[in-house]
Structure formats: C-alpha cells, structure tokens
Scaffold this motif. Structure first.
Motif, PDB file in Angstrom:
ATOM      1  N   LEU A 125     -18.574  55.191  -9.894  1.00 17.77           N
ATOM      2  CA  LEU A 125     -18.803  55.568 -11.282  1.00 17.77           C
ATOM      3  C   LEU A 125     -18.986  57.073 -11.465  1.00 17.77           C
ATOM      4  N   HIS A 126     -19.173  57.796 -10.357  1.00 18.02           N
ATOM      5  CA  HIS A 126     -19.442  59.238 -10.422  1.00 18.02           C
ATOM      6  C   HIS A 126     -20.722  59.518 -11.208  1.00 18.02           C
ATOM      7  N   ILE A 127     -21.731  58.711 -10.944  1.00 19.01           N
ATOM      8  CA  ILE A 127     -23.052  58.867 -11.549  1.00 19.01           C
ATOM      9  C   ILE A 127     -24.072  58.844 -10.423  1.00 19.01           C
ATOM     10  N   SER A 128     -25.041  59.750 -10.461  1.00 25.43           N
ATOM     11  CA  SER A 128     -26.034  59.780  -9.393  1.00 25.43           C
ATOM     12  C   SER A 128     -26.846  58.493  -9.356  1.00 25.43           C
ATOM     13  N   VAL A 129     -27.360  58.172  -8.188  1.00 27.64           N
ATOM     14  CA  VAL A 129     -28.181  56.972  -8.033  1.00 27.64           C
ATOM     15  C   VAL A 129     -29.383  57.020  -8.965  1.00 27.64           C
ATOM     16  N   THR A 130     -30.045  58.163  -9.042  1.00 25.75           N
ATOM     17  CA  THR A 130     -31.246  58.277  -9.886  1.00 25.75           C
ATOM     18  C   THR A 130     -30.926  58.038 -11.354  1.00 25.75           C
ATOM     19  N   ALA A 131     -29.803  58.600 -11.828  1.00 25.10           N
ATOM     20  CA  ALA A 131     -29.413  58.388 -13.220  1.00 25.10           C
ATOM     21  C   ALA A 131     -29.083  56.923 -13.476  1.00 25.10           C
ATOM     22  N   LEU A 132     -28.355  56.305 -12.581  1.00 22.25           N
ATOM     23  CA  LEU A 132     -28.029  54.885 -12.750  1.00 22.25           C
ATOM     24  C   LEU A 132     -29.282  54.022 -12.757  1.00 22.25           C
ATOM     25  N   GLU A 133     -30.220  54.349 -11.887  1.00 20.15           N
ATOM     26  CA  GLU A 133     -31.495  53.621 -11.894  1.00 20.15           C
ATOM     27  C   GLU A 133     -32.160  53.718 -13.260  1.00 20.15           C
ATOM     28  N   ALA A 134     -32.119  54.892 -13.848  1.00 19.51           N
ATOM     29  CA  ALA A 134     -32.745  55.111 -15.155  1.00 19.51           C
ATOM     30  C   ALA A 134     -32.086  54.257 -16.230  1.00 19.51           C
ATOM     31  N   TYR A 135     -30.762  54.215 -16.240  1.00 22.53           N
ATOM     32  CA  TYR A 135     -30.052  53.433 -17.245  1.00 22.53           C
ATOM     33  C   TYR A 135     -30.337  51.936 -17.071  1.00 22.53           C
ATOM     34  N   GLY A 136     -30.312  51.493 -15.824  1.00 20.89           N
ATOM     35  CA  GLY A 136     -30.577  50.082 -15.568  1.00 20.89           C
ATOM     36  C   GLY A 136     -31.996  49.683 -15.922  1.00 20.89           C
ATOM     37  N   TYR A 137     -32.948  50.554 -15.589  1.00 15.57           N
ATOM     38  CA  TYR A 137     -34.342  50.260 -15.905  1.00 15.57           C
ATOM     39  C   TYR A 137     -34.554  50.187 -17.410  1.00 15.57           C
ATOM     40  N   ALA A 138     -33.947  51.099 -18.148  1.00 17.17           N
ATOM     41  CA  ALA A 138     -34.091  51.080 -19.607  1.00 17.17           C
ATOM     42  C   ALA A 138     -33.574  49.766 -20.179  1.00 17.17           C
ATOM     43  N   ALA A 139     -32.425  49.317 -19.698  1.00 16.16           N
ATOM     44  CA  ALA A 139     -31.870  48.052 -20.183  1.00 16.16           C
ATOM     45  C   ALA A 139     -32.760  46.874 -19.794  1.00 16.16           C
ATOM     46  N   ALA A 140     -33.338  46.933 -18.594  1.00 13.98           N
ATOM     47  CA  ALA A 140     -34.214  45.845 -18.141  1.00 13.98           C
ATOM     48  C   ALA A 140     -35.490  45.775 -18.974  1.00 13.98           C
ATOM     49  N   VAL A 141     -36.059  46.930 -19.296  1.00 17.89           N
ATOM     50  CA  VAL A 141     -37.260  46.956 -20.129  1.00 17.89           C
ATOM     51  C   VAL A 141     -36.970  46.369 -21.511  1.00 17.89           C
ATOM     52  N   MET A 142     -35.842  46.760 -22.094  1.00 18.95           N
ATOM     53  CA  MET A 142     -35.502  46.264 -23.420  1.00 18.95           C
ATOM     54  C   MET A 142     -35.181  44.779 -23.400  1.00 18.95           C
ATOM     55  N   ALA A 143     -34.609  44.295 -22.298  1.00 13.22           N
ATOM     56  CA  ALA A 143     -34.324  42.860 -22.193  1.00 13.22           C
ATOM     57  C   ALA A 143     -35.610  42.048 -22.235  1.00 13.22           C
ATOM     58  N   LYS A 144     -36.687  42.635 -21.727  1.00 11.86           N
ATOM     59  CA  LYS A 144     -37.980  41.944 -21.755  1.00 11.86           C
ATOM     60  C   LYS A 144     -38.708  42.161 -23.072  1.00 11.86           C
ATOM     61  N   SER A 145     -38.720  43.387 -23.562  1.00 14.47           N
ATOM     62  CA  SER A 145     -39.535  43.707 -24.739  1.00 14.47           C
ATOM     63  C   SER A 145     -38.833  43.402 -26.060  1.00 14.47           C
ATOM     64  N   GLN A 146     -37.509  43.539 -26.086  1.00 16.46           N
ATOM     65  CA  GLN A 146     -36.738  43.267 -27.303  1.00 16.46           C
ATOM     66  C   GLN A 146     -35.458  42.525 -26.938  1.00 16.46           C
ATOM     67  N   PRO A 147     -35.577  41.282 -26.477  1.00 12.00           N
ATOM     68  CA  PRO A 147     -34.399  40.550 -25.999  1.00 12.00           C
ATOM     69  C   PRO A 147     -33.324  40.341 -27.059  1.00 12.00           C
ATOM     70  N   ASP A 148     -33.687  40.359 -28.324  1.00 10.86           N
ATOM     71  CA  ASP A 148     -32.696  40.158 -29.382  1.00 10.86           C
ATOM     72  C   ASP A 148     -31.768  41.352 -29.554  1.00 10.86           C
ATOM     73  N   CYS A 149     -32.124  42.487 -28.969  1.00 16.89           N
ATOM     74  CA  CYS A 149     -31.283  43.674 -29.084  1.00 16.89           C
ATOM     75  C   CYS A 149     -30.049  43.571 -28.196  1.00 16.89           C
ATOM     76  N   GLY A 150     -30.254  43.205 -26.932  1.00 16.34           N
ATOM     77  CA  GLY A 150     -29.122  43.019 -26.029  1.00 16.34           C
ATOM     78  C   GLY A 150     -28.430  44.293 -25.577  1.00 16.34           C
ATOM     79  N   ILE A 151     -29.136  45.419 -25.581  1.00 14.69           N
ATOM     80  CA  ILE A 151     -28.502  46.653 -25.134  1.00 14.69           C
ATOM     81  C   ILE A 151     -28.193  46.583 -23.647  1.00 14.69           C
TER      82      ILE A 151
END
Length: 240
Positions: free
Chosen positions: A66-92
């Motif tokens: 993907l040409h994205i650093s591991v740390t940046a990818l971790e950040a994007y994945g974590y943000a999506a995981a948090v929202m899946a728990k806190s606001q599951p109706d959003c689906g980001i």
C-alpha cells in the motif's frame, strides 16, 4: 479539512492501476463507498497506552503493497475499530481514513515529514494561511495561533489537515499519552473518523459517504481522488 458543505452526487467510473506484481494490472472497484479492505483483527480498543500497536501484524502485512507506513496503517485501523465499537451504525472503514490521509499529507510524509513510532508527525505539517487568496478560503484566526502557529489566519494542521476550530470541537486523544494533538496520526485519524461519522451518519451508504466527504472538503474532485485511493487500498494496492 477546509470547507463545510453539503452532499453532492458524483459519477465515478472503474479504473485500472499497476499493481505490485511485475506490471500486473489490478482492477480498482468503482462505486461509493470504497471497499472495506483487509479485515481488522479483534483487539481490545480500550487497552492502555498506544493500543494501535495491537494492529502491528495486520499493518505490517500490507504496508509495502500500500506504500503506507506501519504506524500510519495502525492508526487508521485503530480509528475504524474504535468507531465500530462506539458508533457501529456509522460503518466507517479504515480505507476511507487512509484515502483522506493520502490526499491531505501523503500519510504524514508531506514535504519531508515522517511518522514516529508514537504516531507523532515530525516536523509538524501546516497548510497555507487561509487568507482568502486565490483558491483559498478566508478564515481569520480563531486560536490566537496557539494550535497552528499563525495569529492572523487559521491554517490546516497535521496529517489529516484540521483547522483549529474543528479540532477544538472534535479532537481526541487516541494513543493514551494524555495529549490531544492534531500532529499525532493516531489522534488525527480517530478525530477524522468521529467527524466523518457525525457529518455523514451511515457511511456504508453512498449518500452518507458522499455527505461526509463533501463536509470534510467541499470539492467533487477531492471526493473522487479520496475514493480512488481508498478503493485501491481496498484491493491491496496503491493508487500512487
């Protein structure tokens, strides 16, 4: 994040990009919203410290393609995981956050900046003064220069390019260091996800996704570029 606006309907066509395998072409799906990409493993999003580290193996497995650093990818994945728990109706999905970060700052690497292990982007990334010049909105200073360093006009800040007023409303500490920083890719990614969900509602629908993106930046060309990059990430390749 430069403008506040409304949803717009944008017709998008399928494209082809060169993949990572000896010039083999990978079909990039069309349509909105972009695909979900590599599924996130189940993690404890409430664990102490930089919980995004729990996604290291997930991120490392696709970072090169993907040409994205591991740390940046971790950040994007974590943000999506948090929202899946806190606001599951959003689906980001993490691919959308990655698409925006790619357009806004090349994943925190714009003009020689780099993403550190704790998510900090060094040196900090700042946009041009929002002084009403050609192609630029006019936003007089709202923070006394405390956040963006400019006491005259606001500037977009960090890897996700927030203006101070929006950051003060939505900014959140995502890496557990007790600091809410637009210059940290963990904080910025989760803040962007929260903002997009608040703006678009259900981002699994074309209408919701378009509304969220057009609120982030009122530009049809911007929306198309984010969509194209996010769609490329969804099938394991990079659009750039």
């Amino acid at each position: 994040m430069k403008f506040i606006g409304c949803a717009a309907v944008v017709a998008l066509a399928a494209t082809l990009v060169v993949g990572c395998g000896r010039g083999a072409k990978v079909a990039i799906p069309d349509g909105i919203p972009p695909g979900a990409g590599t599924p996130l493993p189940v993690i404890d999003v409430d664990a102490p410290g930089r919980t995004a580290n729990l996604l290291h193996d997930w991120a490392a497995g696709q970072s090169d393609a993907l040409h994205i650093s591991v740390t940046a990818l971790e950040a994007y994945g974590y943000a999506a995981a948090v929202m899946a728990k806190s606001q599951p109706d959003c689906g980001i999905r993490w691919t959308t956050i990655a698409g925006i970060a790619s357009v806004e700052s090349k994943h925190g690497t714009f003009r020689g900046s780099s993403v550190q292990a704790d998510g900090s982007v060094v040196p900090p990334i700042r946009g041009v003064p929002l002084d009403g010049g050609p192609g630029v909105a006019e936003i007089p200073d709202t923070d006394g220069g405390a956040l963006d360093g400019d006491p005259v006009h606001d500037r977009a800040m960090g890897p996700l390019q927030f203006i101070p007023e929006t950051w003060k409303r939505y900014g959140v500490d995502a890496n557990g260091d007790g600091v809410v920083s637009a210059d940290n890719i963990d904080d910025a990614s989760l803040t962007a996800a929260r903002y997009l969900c608040a703006s678009g509602g259900d981002l699994t629908t074309p209408e919701g996704w378009q509304k969220a993106l057009m609120t982030y930046n009122l530009s049809g060309s911007y929306l198309r570029e984010v969509r194209d990059r996010a769609a490329a990430y969804s099938v394991g390749t990079s659009a750039r």
